[in-house]
Design a protein around this motif. Structure first.
Motif, PDB file in Angstrom:
ATOM      1  N   THR A  78       0.854  -1.488  -0.183  1.00  0.00           N
ATOM      2  CA  THR A  78      -0.011   0.246  -0.168  1.00  0.00           C
ATOM      3  C   THR A  78       1.038   1.192  -0.080  1.00  0.00           C
ATOM      4  N   THR A  79       2.220   0.917  -0.426  1.00  0.00           N
ATOM      5  CA  THR A  79       2.731   2.643  -0.300  1.00  0.00           C
ATOM      6  C   THR A  79       2.139   3.304  -2.105  1.00  0.00           C
ATOM      7  N   ASN A  80       2.045   2.407  -2.695  1.00  0.00           N
ATOM      8  CA  ASN A  80       1.254   2.946  -3.895  1.00  0.00           C
ATOM      9  C   ASN A  80       0.211   2.554  -4.206  1.00  0.00           C
ATOM     10  N   ALA A  81      -0.570   3.500  -4.986  1.00  0.00           N
ATOM     11  CA  ALA A  81      -2.004   3.372  -5.107  1.00  0.00           C
ATOM     12  C   ALA A  81      -2.049   3.836  -6.859  1.00  0.00           C
ATOM     13  N   ARG A  82      -2.831   2.655  -7.460  1.00  0.00           N
ATOM     14  CA  ARG A  82      -2.815   2.809  -9.310  1.00  0.00           C
ATOM     15  C   ARG A  82      -4.309   3.358  -9.339  1.00  0.00           C
ATOM     16  N   ALA A  83      -4.628   5.567 -10.065  1.00  0.00           N
ATOM     17  CA  ALA A  83      -5.143   5.757 -10.185  1.00  0.00           C
ATOM     18  C   ALA A  83      -6.157   5.238 -10.713  1.00  0.00           C
ATOM     19  N   GLU A  84      -5.569   4.096 -11.864  1.00  0.00           N
ATOM     20  CA  GLU A  84      -6.880   3.205 -12.064  1.00  0.00           C
ATOM     21  C   GLU A  84      -7.819   2.972 -12.046  1.00  0.00           C
ATOM     22  N   SER A  85      -7.573   2.225 -10.220  1.00  0.00           N
ATOM     23  CA  SER A  85      -8.188   1.476  -9.957  1.00  0.00           C
ATOM     24  C   SER A  85      -8.791   1.925  -8.628  1.00  0.00           C
ATOM     25  N   ILE A  86      -8.476   3.496  -7.674  1.00  0.00           N
ATOM     26  CA  ILE A  86      -8.504   4.057  -7.162  1.00  0.00           C
ATOM     27  C   ILE A  86     -10.143   4.464  -6.675  1.00  0.00           C
ATOM     28  N   LEU A  87     -11.222   4.099  -7.555  1.00  0.00           N
ATOM     29  CA  LEU A  87     -12.572   3.918  -6.886  1.00  0.00           C
ATOM     30  C   LEU A  87     -12.834   2.589  -6.501  1.00  0.00           C
ATOM     31  N   ASP A  88     -12.419   1.521  -6.982  1.00  0.00           N
ATOM     32  CA  ASP A  88     -13.024  -0.016  -7.920  1.00  0.00           C
ATOM     33  C   ASP A  88     -12.320  -0.814  -5.847  1.00  0.00           C
ATOM     34  N   LYS A  89     -11.599  -0.205  -5.273  1.00  0.00           N
ATOM     35  CA  LYS A  89     -10.978  -1.223  -3.710  1.00  0.00           C
ATOM     36  C   LYS A  89     -11.116  -0.543  -2.718  1.00  0.00           C
ATOM     37  N   PRO A  90     -12.020  -0.663  -2.398  1.00  0.00           N
ATOM     38  CA  PRO A  90     -12.499  -0.198  -1.083  1.00  0.00           C
ATOM     39  C   PRO A  90     -11.409   0.650  -0.337  1.00  0.00           C
ATOM     40  N   ILE A  91      -9.644  -0.329  -0.285  1.00  0.00           N
ATOM     41  CA  ILE A  91      -9.039   0.577   0.807  1.00  0.00           C
ATOM     42  C   ILE A  91      -7.862   1.719   0.237  1.00  0.00           C
ATOM     43  N   TRP A  92      -8.915   2.315  -0.911  1.00  0.00           N
ATOM     44  CA  TRP A  92      -8.605   3.248  -1.666  1.00  0.00           C
ATOM     45  C   TRP A  92      -9.682   4.409  -1.687  1.00  0.00           C
ATOM     46  N   ARG A  93     -11.200   4.166  -2.357  1.00  0.00           N
ATOM     47  CA  ARG A  93     -11.819   4.237  -2.809  1.00  0.00           C
ATOM     48  C   ARG A  93     -12.157   5.729  -1.514  1.00  0.00           C
ATOM     49  N   GLY A  94     -12.284   5.090  -0.123  1.00  0.00           N
ATOM     50  CA  GLY A  94     -12.749   5.860   1.349  1.00  0.00           C
ATOM     51  C   GLY A  94     -11.715   7.111   1.355  1.00  0.00           C
ATOM     52  N   PRO A  95      -9.998   6.578   1.115  1.00  0.00           N
ATOM     53  CA  PRO A  95      -8.908   7.686   1.190  1.00  0.00           C
ATOM     54  C   PRO A  95      -9.314   8.746   0.497  1.00  0.00           C
ATOM     55  N   PHE A  96      -9.905   8.436  -0.942  1.00  0.00           N
ATOM     56  CA  PHE A  96      -9.242   9.752  -2.189  1.00  0.00           C
ATOM     57  C   PHE A  96     -11.234  10.635  -1.910  1.00  0.00           C
ATOM     58  N   THR A  97     -11.745   9.672  -1.103  1.00  0.00           N
ATOM     59  CA  THR A  97     -13.569  10.744  -0.877  1.00  0.00           C
ATOM     60  C   THR A  97     -12.818  11.855   0.418  1.00  0.00           C
TER      61      THR A  97
END
Length: 260
Positions: A78-97
């Motif tokens: 989890t050092t990097n979050a891929r922009a292409e899947s940032i809304l698809d994966k819960p681990i990234w969707r919450g922080p991105f929002t």
């Protein structure tokens, strides 16, 4: 990807460059020329009470708030979050929002991934490479050893500090846990631009100063700024060789910025 970066700017220069509010009393920020995952680094976020930008220390490698034991979580995933899947994966969707931050730096490193390009002489026995002490052995394939690959650094043409798009998480201990609170972050990556593509097929998302406020505005109902997750303009960056010994995390001096 983005696995190493450097920061030579001190706390005052960062505060001025990113219009940070009052710094915490006694806050120190020595330069670090070889920043690696799992270390604590400064990030900038919005203070929910004052609305000002604040500088705070977080550990690189995002740990989701719902994790029971942060020590057992594999942060290197989890050092990097891929922009292409940032809304698809819960681990990234919450922080991105609702939990976006700026990651201040003066440049990032990347190892050459194209074995067809010219390579430097191999490391001598006993030199420290990407995986520590390395023995000189014949290569069976055309791909060079990680420790012998050229390392490039990417910065602004004027050498000024800039910011990467970051996501953060605030982990808080459950009842009965003796583990202290832990704030962590991840860097968002996207496809490479024309400058970085010959070296690596991905790069971190670099934000323009004009977009800092919008990126940090994660506290209202505005749609998350998915359009900002794009490659930075090649003409706005500079690429030069760095020291190949940056692969060893123990090498943290300013000589990491010079080719060797």
């Amino acid at each position: 990807m983005c696995g190493r970066y450097y920061r030579r700017s001190d706390k005052q220069r960062i505060a001025e460059a990113f219009k940070v509010g009052k710094l915490p009393a006694g806050f120190e920020l020595p330069p670090d020329y070889n920043i690696a995952p799992s270390t604590f680094q400064p990030v900038i976020r919005t203070d929910r009470e004052t609305g000002e930008r604040e500088l705070t220390m977080m550990r690189w490698g995002l740990v989701p708030a719902k994790v029971a034991d942060p020590d057992s979580f594999k942060i290197f995933s989890t050092t990097n979050a891929r922009a292409e899947s940032i809304l698809d994966k819960p681990i990234w969707r919450g922080p991105f929002t609702h939990a976006r931050c700026l990651v201040p730096l003066d440049g990032f490193y990347e190892w050459l991934q194209r074995p067809s390009l010219p390579q430097p002489p191999p490391l001598e026995a006993g030199e420290h490479g990407l995986f520590g002490n390395m023995e000189t052995k014949p290569e069976k394939t055309a791909k060079p050893k990680a420790g012998s690959r050229p390392v490039y650094k990417f910065e602004m043409p004027d050498g000024a500090p800039y910011a990467l798009a970051g996501l953060f998480s605030e982990w808080r201990p459950r009842k009965g846990s003796s583990h202290p609170p832990l704030d962590t972050y991840s860097i968002v990556t996207t496809e490479a631009n024309e400058l970085t593509d010959p070296i690596h097929d991905r790069m971190p998302v670099i934000l323009h100063p004009r977009d800092y406020d919008r990126w940090l505005n994660d506290y209202d109902e505005s749609p998350p700024p998915i359009d900002l997750l794009r490659p930075f303009e090649s003409k706005g960056m500079r690429m030069t060789l760095a020291n190949r010994l940056v692969g060893n995390v123990r090498n943290t001096g300013p000589e990491m910025l010079n080719s060797a």
